[in-house]
Design a protein around this motif. Structure first.
Motif, PDB file in Angstrom:
ATOM      1  N   ASP A 238     -39.649  40.500 -19.780  1.00 54.76           N
ATOM      2  CA  ASP A 238     -37.723  40.799 -19.436  1.00 54.76           C
ATOM      3  C   ASP A 238     -38.181  42.504 -19.866  1.00 54.76           C
ATOM      4  OD1 ASP A 238     -35.324  41.619 -20.058  1.00 54.76           O
ATOM      5  OD2 ASP A 238     -35.179  40.372 -22.380  1.00 54.76           O
ATOM      6  N   ASP A 239     -37.532  43.292 -18.523  1.00 53.12           N
ATOM      7  CA  ASP A 239     -37.867  44.147 -18.593  1.00 53.12           C
ATOM      8  C   ASP A 239     -36.941  45.201 -18.493  1.00 53.12           C
ATOM      9  OD1 ASP A 239     -36.793  43.929 -16.526  1.00 53.12           O
ATOM     10  OD2 ASP A 239     -38.401  44.664 -14.715  1.00 53.12           O
ATOM     11  N   SER A 240     -36.590  44.851 -19.322  1.00 54.82           N
ATOM     12  CA  SER A 240     -34.268  45.663 -19.002  1.00 54.82           C
ATOM     13  C   SER A 240     -34.996  46.793 -20.265  1.00 54.82           C
ATOM     14  CB  SER A 240     -33.360  44.338 -19.566  1.00 54.82           C
ATOM     15  OG  SER A 240     -33.957  44.447 -21.485  1.00 54.82           O
ATOM     16  N   ILE A 241     -35.329  46.503 -21.446  1.00 54.63           N
ATOM     17  CA  ILE A 241     -35.817  47.945 -22.070  1.00 54.63           C
ATOM     18  C   ILE A 241     -36.253  48.978 -20.487  1.00 54.63           C
ATOM     19  CG2 ILE A 241     -36.947  49.415 -23.709  1.00 54.63           C
ATOM     20  CD1 ILE A 241     -36.670  47.004 -25.395  1.00 54.63           C
ATOM     21  N   TYR A 242     -37.200  48.272 -20.081  1.00 56.63           N
ATOM     22  CA  TYR A 242     -37.877  49.762 -19.425  1.00 56.63           C
ATOM     23  C   TYR A 242     -37.203  50.285 -18.044  1.00 56.63           C
ATOM     24  CZ  TYR A 242     -41.386  51.598 -15.227  1.00 56.63           C
ATOM     25  OH  TYR A 242     -42.107  52.816 -15.210  1.00 56.63           O
ATOM     26  N   ARG A 243     -35.878  49.439 -17.445  1.00 54.58           N
ATOM     27  CA  ARG A 243     -34.324  49.605 -16.927  1.00 54.58           C
ATOM     28  C   ARG A 243     -33.424  50.157 -17.039  1.00 54.58           C
ATOM     29  NH1 ARG A 243     -37.446  48.978 -12.875  1.00 54.58           N
ATOM     30  NH2 ARG A 243     -38.907  46.911 -12.142  1.00 54.58           N
ATOM     31  N   ARG A 244     -34.047  50.651 -18.693  1.00 59.26           N
ATOM     32  CA  ARG A 244     -32.844  51.558 -18.901  1.00 59.26           C
ATOM     33  C   ARG A 244     -32.228  52.951 -18.574  1.00 59.26           C
ATOM     34  NH1 ARG A 244     -33.100  50.839 -25.297  1.00 59.26           N
ATOM     35  NH2 ARG A 244     -32.098  53.313 -25.041  1.00 59.26           N
ATOM     36  N   ASP A 246     -31.765  55.520 -19.582  1.00 58.63           N
ATOM     37  CA  ASP A 246     -31.628  57.168 -19.820  1.00 58.63           C
ATOM     38  C   ASP A 246     -33.321  56.855 -21.025  1.00 58.63           C
ATOM     39  OD1 ASP A 246     -30.554  53.851 -21.776  1.00 58.63           O
ATOM     40  OD2 ASP A 246     -30.850  54.584 -23.336  1.00 58.63           O
ATOM     41  N   LEU A 247     -33.520  55.801 -20.856  1.00 60.33           N
ATOM     42  CA  LEU A 247     -35.496  55.830 -20.859  1.00 60.33           C
ATOM     43  C   LEU A 247     -35.966  56.268 -19.442  1.00 60.33           C
ATOM     44  CD1 LEU A 247     -35.711  53.493 -23.341  1.00 60.33           C
ATOM     45  CD2 LEU A 247     -34.998  55.514 -23.897  1.00 60.33           C
ATOM     46  N   ASN A 248     -35.332  56.965 -18.548  1.00 59.78           N
ATOM     47  CA  ASN A 248     -36.129  56.197 -17.187  1.00 59.78           C
ATOM     48  C   ASN A 248     -37.026  58.011 -17.638  1.00 59.78           C
ATOM     49  OD1 ASN A 248     -34.786  55.407 -15.930  1.00 59.78           O
ATOM     50  ND2 ASN A 248     -33.375  56.189 -14.635  1.00 59.78           N
ATOM     51  N   TRP A 249     -36.327  58.995 -18.187  1.00 57.07           N
ATOM     52  CA  TRP A 249     -37.630  59.966 -18.438  1.00 57.07           C
ATOM     53  C   TRP A 249     -39.455  60.008 -18.479  1.00 57.07           C
ATOM     54  CZ3 TRP A 249     -40.292  60.296 -22.867  1.00 57.07           C
ATOM     55  CH2 TRP A 249     -39.818  59.661 -24.109  1.00 57.07           C
ATOM     56  N   ILE A 250     -39.228  58.713 -19.282  1.00 57.31           N
ATOM     57  CA  ILE A 250     -40.748  58.689 -19.625  1.00 57.31           C
ATOM     58  C   ILE A 250     -41.383  57.769 -18.088  1.00 57.31           C
ATOM     59  CG2 ILE A 250     -40.536  56.011 -19.605  1.00 57.31           C
ATOM     60  CD1 ILE A 250     -42.941  58.014 -21.861  1.00 57.31           C
ATOM     61  N   ARG A 251     -40.799  57.689 -17.015  1.00 57.63           N
ATOM     62  CA  ARG A 251     -41.684  57.062 -15.744  1.00 57.63           C
ATOM     63  C   ARG A 251     -41.803  58.514 -14.963  1.00 57.63           C
ATOM     64  NH1 ARG A 251     -37.581  52.902 -12.754  1.00 57.63           N
ATOM     65  NH2 ARG A 251     -36.803  52.228 -14.421  1.00 57.63           N
ATOM     66  N   SER A 252     -41.670  59.109 -16.064  1.00 51.47           N
ATOM     67  CA  SER A 252     -41.971  60.834 -15.035  1.00 51.47           C
ATOM     68  C   SER A 252     -43.367  61.381 -15.883  1.00 51.47           C
ATOM     69  CB  SER A 252     -41.590  61.606 -13.941  1.00 51.47           C
ATOM     70  OG  SER A 252     -40.419  61.977 -14.773  1.00 51.47           O
ATOM     71  N   SER A 253     -42.837  61.490 -16.927  1.00 58.06           N
ATOM     72  CA  SER A 253     -43.801  61.642 -17.767  1.00 58.06           C
ATOM     73  C   SER A 253     -45.677  61.023 -18.384  1.00 58.06           C
ATOM     74  CB  SER A 253     -43.649  61.466 -19.871  1.00 58.06           C
ATOM     75  OG  SER A 253     -42.330  61.677 -19.590  1.00 58.06           O
ATOM     76  N   TYR A 254     -46.428  61.943 -17.733  1.00 52.59           N
ATOM     77  CA  TYR A 254     -47.858  61.590 -17.557  1.00 52.59           C
ATOM     78  C   TYR A 254     -48.972  62.227 -18.809  1.00 52.59           C
ATOM     79  CZ  TYR A 254     -46.081  60.636 -13.344  1.00 52.59           C
ATOM     80  OH  TYR A 254     -45.342  60.469 -12.334  1.00 52.59           O
TER      81      TYR A 254
END
Length: 325
Positions: A238-244, A246-254
């Protein structure tokens, strides 16, 4: 000319039949020189011979390496029974297709009058493989290693509920390979430690062995068990949390800074002063910009005993370039 075409077609058909979405249903097992696998039985009952016999498993008994074919094997119904030095009994029971893949149960029981240690269980053994993972070296918090032929082992971090897991990949040839894992399920009156199980007299430990076919490199076999089968812990992730959104910012936070909650640079309890802004400003000056600041509250308790103190627990905050922080 017609005969040559027929032969070519027959060879092409047989060579590629096992690779057309087949799953491993069972093993062809002999016990002439101990229990070993000599063939793969596919779900449509096609049997594919292995280039050489493979042990059903390997393990370490009080630190000494053994394979299933090191001792004679008895057969009781569908159970292969082996007695290793010191009275350690191993019972291997093929369960057939687990849909997807093959399933077997492996039970170690201590029939001796003193405590024994069972560790480093690897399906199909450690020898003659494209890759395998098992514990290695002195006692340590993380001692799982990836072994490749002709290369030095590399330490790897396994999932928190699978420290003792054994993994292996070996090729049958003709682009047909097997990927397998051994997972510790339970112990009856034994003591389950991170990488070993201590068995007093009469105690036992149970493993499940899973295996299936794949094509490609050993990395594809690793991907099959970890990324596609989730080590057989889940049917679907279940990757629903990752798909939110409002949490898109973490995908480009390195770049993430983790600071312990008890760090005096974060808060000095004797002076009653917070050092958060100065701490963060220092790292922003050093790196240009920090993407995430995380507070790690649990680390001082880790290692006090065998309980998991939440190694990945933390509170994270996105640091905005416009906030001035």
């Amino acid at each position: 000319m017609c005969t040559l075409r027929f032969r070519f077609f027959l060879f092409f058909f047989i060579s590629f039949l096992p690779l057309s979405g087949q799953s491993l249903e069972n093993l062809g097992i002999i016990r002439e020189n101990g229990a070993s696998a000599v063939s793969l039985v596919l779900e449509d009952s096609v049997m594919v011979s292995l280039p050489a016999p493979k042990p059903l498993f390997s393990f370490r008994l009080d630190g000494v390496y053994f394979e299933s074919d090191d001792v004679p094997a008895g057969l009781t119904g569908s159970r292969f029974v082996m007695i290793f030095p010191g009275g350690a009994e191993a019972v291997y029971t093929p369960r057939g297709g687990s849909h997807p893949g093959f399933l077997a149960e492996l039970v170690f029981r201590n029939n001796w009058n003193d405590t024994i240690s069972v560790s480093d269980v690897v399906p199909f053994g450690e020898k003659g493989n494209s890759a395998f993972i098992t514990g290695s070296g002195p006692r340590n918090l993380a001692r799982a290693n990836l072994f490749l032929p002709g290369k030095s082992p590399v330490r790897v971090i396994l999932p928190d509920n699978a420290w003792e897991m054994g993994f292996t990949v070996f090729g049958k040839g003709d682009d047909l390979s097997v990927s397998a894992i051994a997972r510790r399920e339970k112990s009856d009156n034994g003591t389950m430690r991170r990488y070993e199980t201590l068995l007093p007299p009469g105690a036992s430990v149970t493993y499940q062995i899973r295996a299936d076919l794949f094509r490609g490199t050993w990395q594809d076999g690793l991907r099959l068990m970890f990324a596609e089968r989730y080590l057989y812990d889940l049917e679907k992730f279940d990757d629903s949390i990752y798909r939110r959104s409002d949490l898109n910012w973490i995908r480009s936070s390195y770049l993430m800074i983790l600071q312990m909650a008890w760090d005096r640079e974060y808060y000095d309890r004797f002076a009653g002063e917070s050092g958060f802004k100065e701490f963060l400003a220092g790292y922003n000056e050093l790196f240009g910009h920090v993407d995430v600041f995380g507070i790690w509250p649990t680390w001082p308790r880790l290692g006090l005993d065998e309980r998991n103190s939440g190694i990945s627990t933390g509170t994270f905050r996105e640091v905005s370039p416009d906030s001035g922080e």
